[in-house]
Design a protein around this motif. Sequence first.
Motif, PDB file in Angstrom:
ATOM      1  N   GLU A   1      -5.088 -16.421   1.410  1.00  0.00           N
ATOM      2  CA  GLU A   1      -5.783 -15.467   2.270  1.00  0.00           C
ATOM      3  C   GLU A   1      -5.049 -15.417   3.601  1.00  0.00           C
ATOM      4  OE1 GLU A   1     -10.386 -15.536   1.839  1.00  0.00           O
ATOM      5  OE2 GLU A   1      -9.675 -17.620   1.694  1.00  0.00           O
ATOM      6  N   VAL A   2      -4.786 -14.211   4.083  1.00  0.00           N
ATOM      7  CA  VAL A   2      -4.079 -14.050   5.358  1.00  0.00           C
ATOM      8  C   VAL A   2      -4.718 -12.919   6.143  1.00  0.00           C
ATOM      9  CG1 VAL A   2      -1.859 -13.572   6.464  1.00  0.00           C
ATOM     10  CG2 VAL A   2      -1.897 -14.747   4.272  1.00  0.00           C
ATOM     11  N   ILE A   3      -4.927 -13.149   7.430  1.00  0.00           N
ATOM     12  CA  ILE A   3      -5.286 -12.088   8.369  1.00  0.00           C
ATOM     13  C   ILE A   3      -4.118 -11.971   9.324  1.00  0.00           C
ATOM     14  CG2 ILE A   3      -6.803 -11.359  10.240  1.00  0.00           C
ATOM     15  CD1 ILE A   3      -9.058 -12.871   8.849  1.00  0.00           C
ATOM     16  N   GLY A   4      -3.565 -10.773   9.411  1.00  0.00           N
ATOM     17  CA  GLY A   4      -2.412 -10.584  10.285  1.00  0.00           C
ATOM     18  C   GLY A   4      -2.169  -9.117  10.565  1.00  0.00           C
ATOM     19  N   ASN A   5      -1.076  -8.847  11.260  1.00  0.00           N
ATOM     20  CA  ASN A   5      -0.695  -7.488  11.618  1.00  0.00           C
ATOM     21  C   ASN A   5       0.550  -7.086  10.837  1.00  0.00           C
ATOM     22  OD1 ASN A   5      -2.137  -8.693  14.115  1.00  0.00           O
ATOM     23  ND2 ASN A   5      -2.262  -6.491  14.374  1.00  0.00           N
ATOM     24  N   ILE A   6       0.542  -5.854  10.360  1.00  0.00           N
ATOM     25  CA  ILE A   6       1.672  -5.337   9.602  1.00  0.00           C
ATOM     26  C   ILE A   6       2.868  -5.174  10.534  1.00  0.00           C
ATOM     27  CG2 ILE A   6       2.525  -3.376   8.259  1.00  0.00           C
ATOM     28  CD1 ILE A   6      -0.337  -3.029   7.221  1.00  0.00           C
ATOM     29  N   GLY A   7       4.036  -5.654  10.103  1.00  0.00           N
ATOM     30  CA  GLY A   7       5.239  -5.629  10.929  1.00  0.00           C
ATOM     31  C   GLY A   7       5.963  -4.302  10.941  1.00  0.00           C
ATOM     32  N   GLN A   8       5.914  -3.553   9.839  1.00  0.00           N
ATOM     33  CA  GLN A   8       6.482  -2.212   9.778  1.00  0.00           C
ATOM     34  C   GLN A   8       5.750  -1.437   8.691  1.00  0.00           C
ATOM     35  OE1 GLN A   8      10.627  -2.913   9.006  1.00  0.00           O
ATOM     36  NE2 GLN A   8      10.359  -2.909   6.810  1.00  0.00           N
ATOM     37  N   ASP A   9       5.821  -0.115   8.749  1.00  0.00           N
ATOM     38  CA  ASP A   9       5.104   0.720   7.790  1.00  0.00           C
ATOM     39  C   ASP A   9       5.434   0.294   6.358  1.00  0.00           C
ATOM     40  OD1 ASP A   9       4.330   2.033  10.068  1.00  0.00           O
ATOM     41  OD2 ASP A   9       5.320   3.924   9.573  1.00  0.00           O
ATOM     42  N   ALA A  10       4.421   0.302   5.502  1.00  0.00           N
ATOM     43  CA  ALA A  10       4.603  -0.065   4.097  1.00  0.00           C
ATOM     44  C   ALA A  10       5.514   0.941   3.398  1.00  0.00           C
ATOM     45  CB  ALA A  10       3.259  -0.130   3.386  1.00  0.00           C
ATOM     46  N   GLU A  11       6.292   0.434   2.450  1.00  0.00           N
ATOM     47  CA  GLU A  11       7.153   1.270   1.628  1.00  0.00           C
ATOM     48  C   GLU A  11       6.699   1.124   0.178  1.00  0.00           C
ATOM     49  OE1 GLU A  11      11.057  -0.305   2.139  1.00  0.00           O
ATOM     50  OE2 GLU A  11      11.264   0.431   4.184  1.00  0.00           O
ATOM     51  N   ILE A  12       6.935   2.145  -0.624  1.00  0.00           N
ATOM     52  CA  ILE A  12       6.663   2.039  -2.056  1.00  0.00           C
ATOM     53  C   ILE A  12       7.953   1.639  -2.747  1.00  0.00           C
ATOM     54  CG2 ILE A  12       6.037   3.304  -4.141  1.00  0.00           C
ATOM     55  CD1 ILE A  12       4.101   4.930  -2.492  1.00  0.00           C
ATOM     56  N   LYS A  13       7.874   0.537  -3.518  1.00  0.00           N
ATOM     57  CA  LYS A  13       9.039   0.036  -4.234  1.00  0.00           C
ATOM     58  C   LYS A  13       8.701  -0.066  -5.722  1.00  0.00           C
ATOM     59  CE  LYS A  13      11.148  -2.551  -0.536  1.00  0.00           C
ATOM     60  NZ  LYS A  13      11.726  -3.801  -0.101  1.00  0.00           N
ATOM     61  N   PRO A  14       9.575   0.460  -6.578  1.00  0.00           N
ATOM     62  CA  PRO A  14       9.350   0.299  -8.017  1.00  0.00           C
ATOM     63  C   PRO A  14       9.829  -1.082  -8.480  1.00  0.00           C
ATOM     64  CG  PRO A  14      11.261   1.699  -7.624  1.00  0.00           C
ATOM     65  CD  PRO A  14      10.687   1.345  -6.281  1.00  0.00           C
ATOM     66  N   ILE A  15       8.971  -1.790  -9.200  1.00  0.00           N
ATOM     67  CA  ILE A  15       9.307  -3.101  -9.746  1.00  0.00           C
ATOM     68  C   ILE A  15       8.830  -3.131 -11.191  1.00  0.00           C
ATOM     69  CG2 ILE A  15       8.977  -5.596  -9.562  1.00  0.00           C
ATOM     70  CD1 ILE A  15       8.402  -5.171  -6.571  1.00  0.00           C
ATOM     71  N   ASN A  16       9.754  -3.337 -12.122  1.00  0.00           N
ATOM     72  CA  ASN A  16       9.438  -3.394 -13.557  1.00  0.00           C
ATOM     73  C   ASN A  16       8.615  -2.192 -14.020  1.00  0.00           C
ATOM     74  OD1 ASN A  16      10.802  -5.852 -13.812  1.00  0.00           O
ATOM     75  ND2 ASN A  16       8.961  -7.018 -13.345  1.00  0.00           N
ATOM     76  N   GLY A  17       8.978  -1.010 -13.566  1.00  0.00           N
ATOM     77  CA  GLY A  17       8.317   0.212 -14.014  1.00  0.00           C
ATOM     78  C   GLY A  17       7.003   0.540 -13.332  1.00  0.00           C
ATOM     79  N   LYS A  18       6.580  -0.261 -12.356  1.00  0.00           N
ATOM     80  CA  LYS A  18       5.338   0.008 -11.613  1.00  0.00           C
ATOM     81  C   LYS A  18       5.656   0.125 -10.133  1.00  0.00           C
ATOM     82  CE  LYS A  18       2.361  -2.343 -14.888  1.00  0.00           C
ATOM     83  NZ  LYS A  18       1.328  -3.338 -15.103  1.00  0.00           N
ATOM     84  N   ASP A  19       4.871   0.942  -9.425  1.00  0.00           N
ATOM     85  CA  ASP A  19       5.063   1.113  -7.983  1.00  0.00           C
ATOM     86  C   ASP A  19       4.187   0.139  -7.211  1.00  0.00           C
ATOM     87  OD1 ASP A  19       6.925   3.141  -8.239  1.00  0.00           O
ATOM     88  OD2 ASP A  19       5.441   4.743  -8.083  1.00  0.00           O
ATOM     89  N   TYR A  20       4.782  -0.477  -6.177  1.00  0.00           N
ATOM     90  CA  TYR A  20       4.080  -1.431  -5.319  1.00  0.00           C
ATOM     91  C   TYR A  20       4.269  -1.027  -3.860  1.00  0.00           C
ATOM     92  CZ  TYR A  20       3.658  -4.736  -9.200  1.00  0.00           C
ATOM     93  OH  TYR A  20       3.334  -5.345 -10.381  1.00  0.00           O
TER      94      TYR A  20
ATOM     95  N   LYS B   1       0.251   0.796   8.218  1.00  0.00           N
ATOM     96  CA  LYS B   1       1.220   1.145   9.257  1.00  0.00           C
ATOM     97  C   LYS B   1       1.452  -0.030  10.196  1.00  0.00           C
ATOM     98  CE  LYS B   1       1.486   5.437   7.933  1.00  0.00           C
ATOM     99  NZ  LYS B   1       2.687   5.924   7.287  1.00  0.00           N
ATOM    100  N   LYS B   2       2.582  -0.003  10.869  1.00  0.00           N
ATOM    101  CA  LYS B   2       2.944  -1.050  11.815  1.00  0.00           C
ATOM    102  C   LYS B   2       1.822  -1.260  12.832  1.00  0.00           C
ATOM    103  CE  LYS B   2       6.401  -2.385  15.172  1.00  0.00           C
ATOM    104  NZ  LYS B   2       7.734  -2.116  15.727  1.00  0.00           N
ATOM    105  N   GLY B   3       1.443  -2.532  13.040  1.00  0.00           N
ATOM    106  CA  GLY B   3       0.420  -2.880  14.016  1.00  0.00           C
ATOM    107  C   GLY B   3      -0.982  -2.967  13.441  1.00  0.00           C
ATOM    108  N   GLN B   4      -1.213  -2.374  12.252  1.00  0.00           N
ATOM    109  CA  GLN B   4      -2.535  -2.405  11.626  1.00  0.00           C
ATOM    110  C   GLN B   4      -2.896  -3.842  11.259  1.00  0.00           C
ATOM    111  OE1 GLN B   4      -4.842   0.176  10.765  1.00  0.00           O
ATOM    112  NE2 GLN B   4      -6.109  -1.562  10.239  1.00  0.00           N
ATOM    113  N   GLN B   5      -4.075  -4.283  11.669  1.00  0.00           N
ATOM    114  CA  GLN B   5      -4.538  -5.618  11.299  1.00  0.00           C
ATOM    115  C   GLN B   5      -5.234  -5.536   9.952  1.00  0.00           C
ATOM    116  OE1 GLN B   5      -7.795  -7.506  13.485  1.00  0.00           O
ATOM    117  NE2 GLN B   5      -6.573  -9.379  13.548  1.00  0.00           N
ATOM    118  N   VAL B   6      -4.852  -6.431   9.028  1.00  0.00           N
ATOM    119  CA  VAL B   6      -5.432  -6.426   7.692  1.00  0.00           C
ATOM    120  C   VAL B   6      -5.742  -7.843   7.233  1.00  0.00           C
ATOM    121  CG1 VAL B   6      -4.279  -4.298   6.947  1.00  0.00           C
ATOM    122  CG2 VAL B   6      -3.180  -6.489   6.545  1.00  0.00           C
TER     123      VAL B   6
END
Length: 120
Positions: A5-24, A61-66
Amino acid sequence: MYRLEVIGNIGQDAEIKPINGKDYYSFSLAYTEKRAGADKTYWVKCLKLVGESTKLGEYLKKGQQVYVLGMPYTTSYINKDNKSVSDQCVFVNNIQLLGGRNQSGQSNNQSQEKDDDLPF
Protein backbone atom coordinates in the motif's frame (compact mmCIF):
# COMPACT_ATOMS: atom_id res chain seq x y z
CA MET A 1 -1.17 -12.60 1.13
CA TYR A 2 1.61 -10.32 -0.05
CA ARG A 3 0.62 -6.73 -0.92
CA LEU A 4 1.89 -3.18 -0.90
CA GLU A 5 0.00 0.00 0.00
CA VAL A 6 1.39 3.40 -0.96
CA ILE A 7 0.11 6.96 -0.66
CA GLY A 8 2.12 9.34 -2.76
CA ASN A 9 2.22 11.87 -5.58
CA ILE A 10 2.52 10.97 -9.24
CA GLY A 11 5.90 12.06 -10.63
CA GLN A 12 4.83 12.47 -14.27
CA ASP A 13 1.68 11.91 -16.32
CA ALA A 14 0.79 8.23 -16.73
CA GLU A 15 1.56 6.57 -20.06
CA ILE A 16 -0.14 3.56 -21.62
CA LYS A 17 2.32 0.75 -22.28
CA PRO A 18 1.52 -2.56 -23.97
CA ILE A 19 2.85 -5.57 -22.04
CA ASN A 20 2.19 -9.15 -23.23
CA GLY A 21 -0.74 -8.03 -25.39
CA LYS A 22 -2.47 -5.96 -22.68
CA ASP A 23 -2.39 -2.20 -22.07
CA TYR A 24 -1.21 -0.88 -18.70
CA TYR A 25 -1.05 2.60 -17.20
CA SER A 26 2.56 3.17 -16.19
CA PHE A 27 3.45 5.85 -13.64
CA SER A 28 5.72 6.44 -10.66
CA LEU A 29 4.74 7.51 -7.15
CA ALA A 30 6.92 9.48 -4.76
CA TYR A 31 6.46 9.21 -1.02
CA THR A 32 8.52 10.77 1.76
CA GLU A 33 9.51 9.34 5.12
CA LYS A 34 11.48 10.84 7.97
CA ARG A 35 14.69 8.88 8.58
CA ALA A 36 17.23 9.86 11.24
CA GLY A 37 15.70 13.34 11.47
CA ALA A 38 15.82 14.00 7.71
CA ASP A 39 13.20 13.60 5.00
CA LYS A 40 13.94 10.91 2.42
CA THR A 41 11.91 10.50 -0.77
CA TYR A 42 11.34 7.06 -2.29
CA TRP A 43 9.90 6.13 -5.68
CA VAL A 44 7.61 3.22 -6.59
CA LYS A 45 6.91 2.28 -10.21
CA CYS A 46 3.26 1.36 -10.79
CA LEU A 47 1.46 -0.66 -13.46
CA LYS A 48 -2.35 -0.65 -13.61
CA LEU A 49 -4.26 -2.72 -16.17
CA VAL A 50 -6.26 -0.36 -18.39
CA GLY A 51 -9.15 -2.81 -18.89
CA GLU A 52 -12.45 -0.97 -18.65
CA SER A 53 -10.95 2.05 -16.85
CA THR A 54 -10.01 3.91 -20.05
CA LYS A 55 -10.82 7.34 -18.54
CA LEU A 56 -8.54 6.81 -15.53
CA GLY A 57 -5.54 8.07 -17.51
CA GLU A 58 -7.10 11.55 -17.61
CA TYR A 59 -6.68 11.75 -13.82
CA LEU A 60 -3.24 10.14 -13.42
CA LYS A 61 -1.35 13.40 -13.87
CA LYS A 62 1.84 14.80 -12.36
CA GLY A 63 1.28 16.00 -8.78
CA GLN A 64 -1.96 14.03 -8.25
CA GLN A 65 -1.98 12.36 -4.84
CA VAL A 66 -3.16 8.75 -4.98
CA TYR A 67 -3.48 5.64 -2.84
CA VAL A 68 -2.50 2.37 -4.53
CA LEU A 69 -2.82 -1.21 -3.35
CA GLY A 70 -1.35 -4.13 -5.22
CA MET A 71 1.19 -6.90 -5.56
CA PRO A 72 4.81 -5.75 -5.09
CA TYR A 73 7.72 -6.88 -7.22
CA THR A 74 11.24 -5.66 -7.98
CA THR A 75 13.13 -5.12 -11.20
CA SER A 76 16.89 -5.02 -11.62
CA TYR A 77 19.01 -3.52 -14.35
CA ILE A 78 22.47 -2.07 -15.03
CA ASN A 79 22.40 1.75 -15.11
CA LYS A 80 24.51 4.08 -17.28
CA ASP A 81 27.26 4.04 -14.62
CA ASN A 82 27.47 0.25 -15.04
CA LYS A 83 26.02 -0.36 -11.55
CA SER A 84 23.28 -2.82 -10.67
CA VAL A 85 20.09 -1.02 -9.61
CA SER A 86 16.82 -2.42 -8.21
CA ASP A 87 13.46 -0.65 -8.41
CA GLN A 88 10.47 -1.11 -6.14
CA CYS A 89 7.34 -1.74 -8.23
CA VAL A 90 3.68 -2.68 -7.79
CA PHE A 91 0.98 -4.23 -9.99
CA VAL A 92 -1.93 -2.02 -8.91
CA ASN A 93 -5.23 -3.75 -8.06
CA ASN A 94 -6.93 -0.78 -6.39
CA ILE A 95 -6.34 2.94 -6.87
CA GLN A 96 -7.99 5.96 -5.23
CA LEU A 97 -7.51 9.59 -6.21
CA LEU A 98 -6.87 11.62 -3.05
CA GLY A 99 -5.92 15.14 -4.10
CA GLY A 100 -3.13 17.03 -5.77
CA ARG A 101 -2.82 20.01 -8.05
CA ASN A 102 -5.05 21.06 -10.93
CA GLN A 103 -3.72 23.02 -13.90
CA SER A 104 -4.19 26.41 -12.20
CA GLY A 105 -1.91 25.26 -9.37
CA GLN A 106 -4.65 25.12 -6.72
CA SER A 107 -5.06 22.03 -4.61
CA ASN A 108 -7.95 19.84 -5.83
CA ASN A 109 -9.19 19.29 -2.29
CA GLN A 110 -9.49 22.99 -1.41
CA SER A 111 -12.76 24.83 -1.87
CA GLN A 112 -13.01 27.69 -4.36
CA GLU A 113 -13.05 31.30 -3.17
CA LYS A 114 -16.38 32.35 -1.67
CA ASP A 115 -18.54 34.80 -3.58
CA ASP A 116 -19.27 38.01 -1.61
CA ASP A 117 -22.68 38.33 -3.29
CA LEU A 118 -24.13 35.30 -1.52
CA PRO A 119 -27.18 36.12 0.68
CA PHE A 120 -25.81 34.34 3.75
